[in-house]
Design a protein around this motif. Sequence first.
Motif, PDB file in Angstrom:
ATOM      1  N   VAL A 196      21.636   4.029 -37.147  1.00  0.00           N
ATOM      2  CA  VAL A 196      21.738   5.378 -37.687  1.00  0.00           C
ATOM      3  C   VAL A 196      20.561   5.620 -38.622  1.00  0.00           C
ATOM      4  O   VAL A 196      19.990   4.690 -39.185  1.00  0.00           O
ATOM      5  CB  VAL A 196      23.069   5.609 -38.437  1.00  0.00           C
ATOM      6  CG1 VAL A 196      24.260   5.488 -37.489  1.00  0.00           C
ATOM      7  CG2 VAL A 196      23.228   4.660 -39.607  1.00  0.00           C
ATOM      8  N   ASP A 197      20.227   6.907 -38.787  1.00  0.00           N
ATOM      9  CA  ASP A 197      19.147   7.259 -39.701  1.00  0.00           C
ATOM     10  C   ASP A 197      19.686   7.351 -41.130  1.00  0.00           C
ATOM     11  O   ASP A 197      20.862   7.058 -41.384  1.00  0.00           O
ATOM     12  CB  ASP A 197      18.450   8.555 -39.265  1.00  0.00           C
ATOM     13  CG  ASP A 197      19.345   9.788 -39.314  1.00  0.00           C
ATOM     14  OD1 ASP A 197      20.428   9.753 -39.934  1.00  0.00           O
ATOM     15  OD2 ASP A 197      18.944  10.809 -38.726  1.00  0.00           O
ATOM     16  N   GLY A 198      18.843   7.763 -42.061  1.00  0.00           N
ATOM     17  CA  GLY A 198      19.215   7.848 -43.461  1.00  0.00           C
ATOM     18  C   GLY A 198      20.295   8.858 -43.768  1.00  0.00           C
ATOM     19  O   GLY A 198      20.862   8.861 -44.862  1.00  0.00           O
ATOM     20  N   GLU A 199      20.619   9.705 -42.800  1.00  0.00           N
ATOM     21  CA  GLU A 199      21.693  10.684 -42.966  1.00  0.00           C
ATOM     22  C   GLU A 199      22.977  10.253 -42.248  1.00  0.00           C
ATOM     23  O   GLU A 199      23.960  10.979 -42.241  1.00  0.00           O
ATOM     24  CB  GLU A 199      21.243  12.047 -42.430  1.00  0.00           C
ATOM     25  CG  GLU A 199      20.006  12.596 -43.116  1.00  0.00           C
ATOM     26  CD  GLU A 199      20.213  12.808 -44.610  1.00  0.00           C
ATOM     27  OE1 GLU A 199      21.277  13.323 -44.984  1.00  0.00           O
ATOM     28  OE2 GLU A 199      19.320  12.444 -45.394  1.00  0.00           O
ATOM     29  N   GLY A 200      22.936   9.089 -41.591  1.00  0.00           N
ATOM     30  CA  GLY A 200      24.107   8.593 -40.870  1.00  0.00           C
ATOM     31  C   GLY A 200      24.210   9.079 -39.437  1.00  0.00           C
ATOM     32  O   GLY A 200      25.241   8.902 -38.793  1.00  0.00           O
ATOM     33  N   ASN A 201      23.139   9.673 -38.918  1.00  0.00           N
ATOM     34  CA  ASN A 201      23.145  10.186 -37.545  1.00  0.00           C
ATOM     35  C   ASN A 201      22.734   9.111 -36.549  1.00  0.00           C
ATOM     36  O   ASN A 201      21.708   8.456 -36.742  1.00  0.00           O
ATOM     37  CB  ASN A 201      22.176  11.373 -37.426  1.00  0.00           C
ATOM     38  CG  ASN A 201      22.556  12.500 -38.358  1.00  0.00           C
ATOM     39  OD1 ASN A 201      23.693  12.930 -38.382  1.00  0.00           O
ATOM     40  ND2 ASN A 201      21.594  12.959 -39.149  1.00  0.00           N
ATOM     41  N   PRO A 202      23.509   8.901 -35.488  1.00  0.00           N
ATOM     42  CA  PRO A 202      23.153   7.917 -34.469  1.00  0.00           C
ATOM     43  C   PRO A 202      21.765   8.200 -33.876  1.00  0.00           C
ATOM     44  O   PRO A 202      21.382   9.350 -33.685  1.00  0.00           O
ATOM     45  CB  PRO A 202      24.238   8.082 -33.401  1.00  0.00           C
ATOM     46  CG  PRO A 202      25.388   8.713 -34.119  1.00  0.00           C
ATOM     47  CD  PRO A 202      24.770   9.596 -35.168  1.00  0.00           C
ATOM     48  N   GLN A 203      21.054   7.119 -33.599  1.00  0.00           N
ATOM     49  CA  GLN A 203      19.697   7.221 -33.061  1.00  0.00           C
ATOM     50  C   GLN A 203      19.574   6.399 -31.775  1.00  0.00           C
ATOM     51  O   GLN A 203      20.316   5.458 -31.558  1.00  0.00           O
ATOM     52  CB  GLN A 203      18.687   6.698 -34.088  1.00  0.00           C
ATOM     53  CG  GLN A 203      18.700   7.442 -35.410  1.00  0.00           C
ATOM     54  CD  GLN A 203      18.266   8.876 -35.265  1.00  0.00           C
ATOM     55  OE1 GLN A 203      17.161   9.165 -34.807  1.00  0.00           O
ATOM     56  NE2 GLN A 203      19.149   9.802 -35.640  1.00  0.00           N
ATOM     57  N   HIS A 204      18.616   6.761 -30.958  1.00  0.00           N
ATOM     58  CA  HIS A 204      18.226   6.017 -29.753  1.00  0.00           C
ATOM     59  C   HIS A 204      19.345   5.832 -28.725  1.00  0.00           C
ATOM     60  O   HIS A 204      19.581   4.724 -28.241  1.00  0.00           O
ATOM     61  CB  HIS A 204      17.640   4.653 -30.127  1.00  0.00           C
ATOM     62  CG  HIS A 204      16.622   4.702 -31.207  1.00  0.00           C
ATOM     63  ND1 HIS A 204      15.429   5.385 -31.060  1.00  0.00           N
ATOM     64  CD2 HIS A 204      16.602   4.177 -32.458  1.00  0.00           C
ATOM     65  CE1 HIS A 204      14.725   5.263 -32.172  1.00  0.00           C
ATOM     66  NE2 HIS A 204      15.422   4.549 -33.043  1.00  0.00           N
TER      67      HIS A 204
ATOM     68  N   SER B 183      16.816  -2.823 -33.085  1.00  0.00           N
ATOM     69  CA  SER B 183      15.717  -2.831 -34.047  1.00  0.00           C
ATOM     70  C   SER B 183      16.056  -1.999 -35.283  1.00  0.00           C
ATOM     71  O   SER B 183      15.844  -2.446 -36.423  1.00  0.00           O
ATOM     72  CB  SER B 183      14.439  -2.315 -33.379  1.00  0.00           C
ATOM     73  OG  SER B 183      13.377  -2.292 -34.303  1.00  0.00           O
ATOM     74  N   LEU B 184      16.606  -0.820 -35.094  1.00  0.00           N
ATOM     75  CA  LEU B 184      16.961   0.039 -36.219  1.00  0.00           C
ATOM     76  C   LEU B 184      18.118  -0.564 -37.022  1.00  0.00           C
ATOM     77  O   LEU B 184      18.119  -0.518 -38.256  1.00  0.00           O
ATOM     78  CB  LEU B 184      17.312   1.450 -35.745  1.00  0.00           C
ATOM     79  CG  LEU B 184      17.664   2.454 -36.828  1.00  0.00           C
ATOM     80  CD1 LEU B 184      16.590   2.551 -37.903  1.00  0.00           C
ATOM     81  CD2 LEU B 184      17.928   3.822 -36.205  1.00  0.00           C
ATOM     82  N   ALA B 185      19.095  -1.145 -36.350  1.00  0.00           N
ATOM     83  CA  ALA B 185      20.210  -1.780 -37.059  1.00  0.00           C
ATOM     84  C   ALA B 185      19.701  -2.917 -37.948  1.00  0.00           C
ATOM     85  O   ALA B 185      20.138  -3.066 -39.094  1.00  0.00           O
ATOM     86  CB  ALA B 185      21.251  -2.296 -36.071  1.00  0.00           C
ATOM     87  N   LEU B 186      18.740  -3.695 -37.452  1.00  0.00           N
ATOM     88  CA  LEU B 186      18.168  -4.770 -38.262  1.00  0.00           C
ATOM     89  C   LEU B 186      17.327  -4.218 -39.408  1.00  0.00           C
ATOM     90  O   LEU B 186      17.334  -4.762 -40.519  1.00  0.00           O
ATOM     91  CB  LEU B 186      17.356  -5.725 -37.391  1.00  0.00           C
ATOM     92  CG  LEU B 186      18.188  -6.579 -36.435  1.00  0.00           C
ATOM     93  CD1 LEU B 186      17.279  -7.355 -35.483  1.00  0.00           C
ATOM     94  CD2 LEU B 186      19.108  -7.523 -37.199  1.00  0.00           C
ATOM     95  N   ASP B 187      16.618  -3.119 -39.172  1.00  0.00           N
ATOM     96  CA  ASP B 187      15.883  -2.458 -40.257  1.00  0.00           C
ATOM     97  C   ASP B 187      16.851  -1.974 -41.336  1.00  0.00           C
ATOM     98  O   ASP B 187      16.575  -2.097 -42.533  1.00  0.00           O
ATOM     99  CB  ASP B 187      15.076  -1.270 -39.736  1.00  0.00           C
ATOM    100  CG  ASP B 187      13.866  -1.670 -38.912  1.00  0.00           C
ATOM    101  OD1 ASP B 187      13.474  -2.861 -38.935  1.00  0.00           O
ATOM    102  OD2 ASP B 187      13.318  -0.783 -38.229  1.00  0.00           O
ATOM    103  N   ASN B 188      17.988  -1.425 -40.914  1.00  0.00           N
ATOM    104  CA  ASN B 188      18.998  -0.972 -41.868  1.00  0.00           C
ATOM    105  C   ASN B 188      19.579  -2.143 -42.658  1.00  0.00           C
ATOM    106  O   ASN B 188      19.785  -2.049 -43.869  1.00  0.00           O
ATOM    107  CB  ASN B 188      20.100  -0.193 -41.163  1.00  0.00           C
ATOM    108  CG  ASN B 188      19.628   1.163 -40.671  1.00  0.00           C
ATOM    109  OD1 ASN B 188      18.594   1.673 -41.101  1.00  0.00           O
ATOM    110  ND2 ASN B 188      20.381   1.756 -39.760  1.00  0.00           N
ATOM    111  N   LEU B 189      19.809  -3.255 -41.983  1.00  0.00           N
ATOM    112  CA  LEU B 189      20.295  -4.446 -42.677  1.00  0.00           C
ATOM    113  C   LEU B 189      19.259  -4.919 -43.690  1.00  0.00           C
ATOM    114  O   LEU B 189      19.604  -5.282 -44.815  1.00  0.00           O
ATOM    115  CB  LEU B 189      20.625  -5.556 -41.681  1.00  0.00           C
ATOM    116  CG  LEU B 189      21.062  -6.888 -42.270  1.00  0.00           C
ATOM    117  CD1 LEU B 189      22.275  -6.727 -43.184  1.00  0.00           C
ATOM    118  CD2 LEU B 189      21.332  -7.893 -41.167  1.00  0.00           C
ATOM    119  N   ALA B 190      17.991  -4.888 -43.329  1.00  0.00           N
ATOM    120  CA  ALA B 190      16.933  -5.289 -44.256  1.00  0.00           C
ATOM    121  C   ALA B 190      16.934  -4.398 -45.499  1.00  0.00           C
ATOM    122  O   ALA B 190      16.739  -4.882 -46.620  1.00  0.00           O
ATOM    123  CB  ALA B 190      15.571  -5.251 -43.563  1.00  0.00           C
ATOM    124  N   ALA B 191      17.170  -3.102 -45.320  1.00  0.00           N
ATOM    125  CA  ALA B 191      17.218  -2.183 -46.461  1.00  0.00           C
ATOM    126  C   ALA B 191      18.386  -2.522 -47.389  1.00  0.00           C
ATOM    127  O   ALA B 191      18.249  -2.484 -48.612  1.00  0.00           O
ATOM    128  CB  ALA B 191      17.335  -0.743 -45.972  1.00  0.00           C
TER     129      ALA B 191
END
Length: 79
Positions: free
Chosen positions: A38-46, A55-63
């Motif tokens: 999800v993006d910074g607003e909680g909207n599903p992506q890709h 990739s995005l889920a892992l980026d979110n976990l890193a944040a």
Amino acid sequence: MKQTAVNPWAWSLKLGYSQAQIIEGARRQLVCSGQTAVDGEGNPQHPGDLRAQLSLALDNLAAVLRGASMDFGNIIRFN
């Protein structure tokens, strides 16, 4: 025992949960909610692109980890 919420984004608070909790007592640990694509607003992506979602889920976990002054080296278990 001290608990501190970790929320790199505010959208989950509107749904009633935090992305993670730092729990400090005899030791310091982070309990993290499931991370998704999800993006910074909680909207599903890709939609339909599993590689990009992962990739995005892992980026979110890193944040979330950065918000707790941690990184992937601090992870001891994925569920």
